[in-house]
Design a protein around this motif. Structure first.
Motif, PDB file in Angstrom:
ATOM      1  N   GLU A 111       0.811  -1.220   0.000  1.00 57.69           N
ATOM      2  CA  GLU A 111       0.000   0.000   0.000  1.00 57.69           C
ATOM      3  C   GLU A 111       0.843   1.268   0.000  1.00 57.69           C
ATOM      4  N   GLY A 112       2.151   1.127   0.116  1.00 59.57           N
ATOM      5  CA  GLY A 112       3.016   2.299   0.130  1.00 59.57           C
ATOM      6  C   GLY A 112       2.844   3.151   1.371  1.00 59.57           C
ATOM      7  N   ILE A 113       2.698   2.500   2.527  1.00 64.19           N
ATOM      8  CA  ILE A 113       2.526   3.205   3.793  1.00 64.19           C
ATOM      9  C   ILE A 113       3.770   2.988   4.647  1.00 64.19           C
ATOM     10  N   GLU A 114       4.293   4.057   5.206  1.00 62.10           N
ATOM     11  CA  GLU A 114       5.445   3.920   6.092  1.00 62.10           C
ATOM     12  C   GLU A 114       5.015   3.381   7.451  1.00 62.10           C
ATOM     13  N   LEU A 115       5.771   2.433   7.959  1.00 60.32           N
ATOM     14  CA  LEU A 115       5.532   1.888   9.287  1.00 60.32           C
ATOM     15  C   LEU A 115       6.218   2.742  10.347  1.00 60.32           C
ATOM     16  N   THR A 116       5.806   2.581  11.596  1.00 62.38           N
ATOM     17  CA  THR A 116       6.592   3.149  12.681  1.00 62.38           C
ATOM     18  C   THR A 116       7.990   2.538  12.586  1.00 62.38           C
ATOM     19  N   PRO A 117       9.036   3.308  12.853  1.00 68.47           N
ATOM     20  CA  PRO A 117      10.399   2.814  12.641  1.00 68.47           C
ATOM     21  C   PRO A 117      10.704   1.530  13.406  1.00 68.47           C
ATOM     22  N   ARG A 118      11.280   0.578  12.693  1.00 69.02           N
ATOM     23  CA  ARG A 118      11.774  -0.653  13.296  1.00 69.02           C
ATOM     24  C   ARG A 118      13.199  -0.377  13.766  1.00 69.02           C
ATOM     25  N   LEU A 119      13.420  -0.448  15.064  1.00 66.82           N
ATOM     26  CA  LEU A 119      14.716  -0.072  15.624  1.00 66.82           C
ATOM     27  C   LEU A 119      15.688  -1.235  15.640  1.00 66.82           C
ATOM     28  N   GLU A 120      15.199  -2.386  16.078  1.00 68.98           N
ATOM     29  CA  GLU A 120      16.085  -3.528  16.286  1.00 68.98           C
ATOM     30  C   GLU A 120      15.234  -4.739  16.660  1.00 68.98           C
ATOM     31  N   THR A 121      15.747  -5.912  16.398  1.00 71.05           N
ATOM     32  CA  THR A 121      15.144  -7.148  16.900  1.00 71.05           C
ATOM     33  C   THR A 121      16.138  -7.792  17.849  1.00 71.05           C
ATOM     34  N   VAL A 122      15.687  -8.058  19.075  1.00 71.42           N
ATOM     35  CA  VAL A 122      16.581  -8.594  20.097  1.00 71.42           C
ATOM     36  C   VAL A 122      15.978  -9.860  20.694  1.00 71.42           C
ATOM     37  N   PRO A 123      16.809 -10.744  21.227  1.00 75.94           N
ATOM     38  CA  PRO A 123      16.265 -11.900  21.949  1.00 75.94           C
ATOM     39  C   PRO A 123      15.644 -11.446  23.257  1.00 75.94           C
ATOM     40  N   ALA A 124      14.599 -12.127  23.687  1.00 74.97           N
ATOM     41  CA  ALA A 124      13.912 -11.738  24.918  1.00 74.97           C
ATOM     42  C   ALA A 124      14.864 -11.669  26.102  1.00 74.97           C
ATOM     43  N   ALA A 125      15.872 -12.533  26.116  1.00 75.63           N
ATOM     44  CA  ALA A 125      16.823 -12.559  27.224  1.00 75.63           C
ATOM     45  C   ALA A 125      17.637 -11.275  27.325  1.00 75.63           C
ATOM     46  N   ALA A 126      17.677 -10.484  26.240  1.00 73.81           N
ATOM     47  CA  ALA A 126      18.454  -9.242  26.247  1.00 73.81           C
ATOM     48  C   ALA A 126      17.683  -8.075  26.857  1.00 73.81           C
ATOM     49  N   LEU A 127      16.402  -8.260  27.146  1.00 81.94           N
ATOM     50  CA  LEU A 127      15.607  -7.173  27.714  1.00 81.94           C
ATOM     51  C   LEU A 127      15.881  -7.041  29.205  1.00 81.94           C
ATOM     52  N   PRO A 128      16.127  -5.824  29.675  1.00 86.29           N
ATOM     53  CA  PRO A 128      16.360  -5.624  31.116  1.00 86.29           C
ATOM     54  C   PRO A 128      15.111  -5.982  31.914  1.00 86.29           C
ATOM     55  N   SER A 129      15.312  -6.549  33.079  1.00 80.22           N
ATOM     56  CA  SER A 129      14.180  -6.897  33.926  1.00 80.22           C
ATOM     57  C   SER A 129      13.867  -5.800  34.938  1.00 80.22           C
ATOM     58  N   ASP A 130      14.831  -4.933  35.219  1.00 76.59           N
ATOM     59  CA  ASP A 130      14.641  -3.894  36.233  1.00 76.59           C
ATOM     60  C   ASP A 130      14.349  -2.541  35.596  1.00 76.59           C
ATOM     61  N   VAL A 131      13.733  -1.669  36.364  1.00 77.14           N
ATOM     62  CA  VAL A 131      13.321  -0.351  35.873  1.00 77.14           C
ATOM     63  C   VAL A 131      14.522   0.481  35.453  1.00 77.14           C
ATOM     64  N   GLU A 132      15.551   0.523  36.271  1.00 77.91           N
ATOM     65  CA  GLU A 132      16.724   1.327  35.937  1.00 77.91           C
ATOM     66  C   GLU A 132      17.398   0.826  34.669  1.00 77.91           C
ATOM     67  N   GLY A 133      17.452  -0.493  34.523  1.00 82.35           N
ATOM     68  CA  GLY A 133      18.059  -1.068  33.330  1.00 82.35           C
ATOM     69  C   GLY A 133      17.279  -0.740  32.071  1.00 82.35           C
ATOM     70  N   MET A 134      15.943  -0.742  32.164  1.00 80.64           N
ATOM     71  CA  MET A 134      15.132  -0.421  30.996  1.00 80.64           C
ATOM     72  C   MET A 134      15.244   1.052  30.634  1.00 80.64           C
ATOM     73  N   ALA A 135      15.413   1.920  31.618  1.00 85.00           N
ATOM     74  CA  ALA A 135      15.607   3.338  31.331  1.00 85.00           C
ATOM     75  C   ALA A 135      16.858   3.538  30.490  1.00 85.00           C
ATOM     76  N   ALA A 136      17.933   2.845  30.845  1.00 84.80           N
ATOM     77  CA  ALA A 136      19.177   2.938  30.078  1.00 84.80           C
ATOM     78  C   ALA A 136      19.017   2.290  28.711  1.00 84.80           C
ATOM     79  N   PHE A 137      18.270   1.198  28.645  1.00 84.15           N
ATOM     80  CA  PHE A 137      18.017   0.491  27.397  1.00 84.15           C
ATOM     81  C   PHE A 137      17.300   1.404  26.403  1.00 84.15           C
ATOM     82  N   LEU A 138      16.302   2.130  26.870  1.00 86.07           N
ATOM     83  CA  LEU A 138      15.561   3.064  26.016  1.00 86.07           C
ATOM     84  C   LEU A 138      16.476   4.144  25.469  1.00 86.07           C
ATOM     85  N   ALA A 139      17.266   4.736  26.348  1.00 85.74           N
ATOM     86  CA  ALA A 139      18.148   5.828  25.934  1.00 85.74           C
ATOM     87  C   ALA A 139      19.152   5.366  24.891  1.00 85.74           C
ATOM     88  N   GLY A 140      19.596   4.137  25.005  1.00 96.51           N
ATOM     89  CA  GLY A 140      20.571   3.629  24.051  1.00 96.51           C
ATOM     90  C   GLY A 140      19.979   3.275  22.707  1.00 96.51           C
TER      91      GLY A 140
END
Length: 252
Positions: free
Chosen positions: A177-206
């Motif tokens: 349809e020629g529609i732009e998607l929201t940007p795909r940033l990265e695909t990561v394994p679930a194990a790479a996601l931070p479990s703690d709040v502080e870690g996710m804050a840093a993850f977002l910024a990076g």
């Protein structure tokens, strides 16, 4: 909405609530150390801060345009409500969409409309009054759902009744349809996601230091956050910068 059919259509095609990656504390709105459980690969996409729009496309080519809460427009101007600039932004796209479903289902395109005077973050995306949109999901439903009671439809929707496209199908539809998607940033394994709040804050910024959907050079470029989803979209959650900043500030 007095027309029962339109009321049912509106209810059935609303976008369901997406939980936050870390649970919200009902007492103060802060984040708890309770992350969403993901398995396998997780797709990270930018969460755009605008207003939710939807295009409801029927098998015969008829269409409706809606906001998050109500239907605003129908082909032929059968409904007319210019609220939030959604109709002006999406009507040209809706008019050129072609029904592609061989099973005669209703398709719902969910898009974020953003930019000039749309939401409190408009200046982060434009300095010259531009408006844009990005596709972030497509769902399909059988017309039979519209014959149900609205309470039943609401429960069906909020409990996963809408059938959403997986990532591969969403990509193909956007390309077709020629529609732009929201940007795909990265695909990561679930194990790479931070479990703690502080870690996710840093993850977002990076992962997302600035928005990737700025409409012009004068934009402020501050992003809202990230949406996390499995490739089959069976698990989805959102992580917003302001939630993490507010929680960490309160803790300090």
């Amino acid at each position: 909405m007095n027309n029962p059919y339109l009321a049912a259509l509106n209810t059935a095609t609303k976008y369901p609530s997406i939980p936050t990656y870390h649970s919200l504390d009902p007492k103060n709105g802060g984040l708890l150390e309770e992350p969403t459980a993901f398995d396998g690969d997780v797709i990270l996409t930018e969460k755009v801060d605008g207003t939710n729009g939807r295009i409801v496309l029927f098998p015969d080519g008829d269409f409706f345009i809606g906001s998050r809460e109500e239907l605003l427009y129908a082909r032929g101007d059968r409904i007319g409500n210019p609220a939030l600039g959604i109709v002006a932004a999406l009507e040209p796209l809706a008019a050129r969409l072609k029904p592609r479903d061989e099973h005669r289902q209703i398709l719902v395109f969910f898009l974020e409309v953003y930019g000039h005077k749309i939401g409190g973050a408009a200046k982060q995306y434009t300095g010259s009054g531009q408006v844009g949109y990005r596709l972030f999901d497509i769902a399909c439903l059988l017309p039979d759902v519209l014959e149900w009671d609205r309470t039943q439809i609401s429960a069906w929707r909020e409990n996963g009744g809408q059938r959403f496209c997986n990532e591969a199908t969403l990509q193909r539809a956007a390309d077709a349809e020629g529609i732009e998607l929201t940007p795909r940033l990265e695909t990561v394994p679930a194990a790479a996601l931070p479990s703690d709040v502080e870690g996710m804050a840093a993850f977002l910024a990076g992962r997302l230091p600035v928005t990737r959907v700025a409409l012009d050079e004068g934009a402020g470029h501050q992003p809202e956050g990230i949406v996390l989803r499995t490739t089959d979209r069976s698990v989805i959650a959102k992580a917003r910068f302001q939630d993490y900043a507010r929680t960490l500030k309160r803790r300090r």
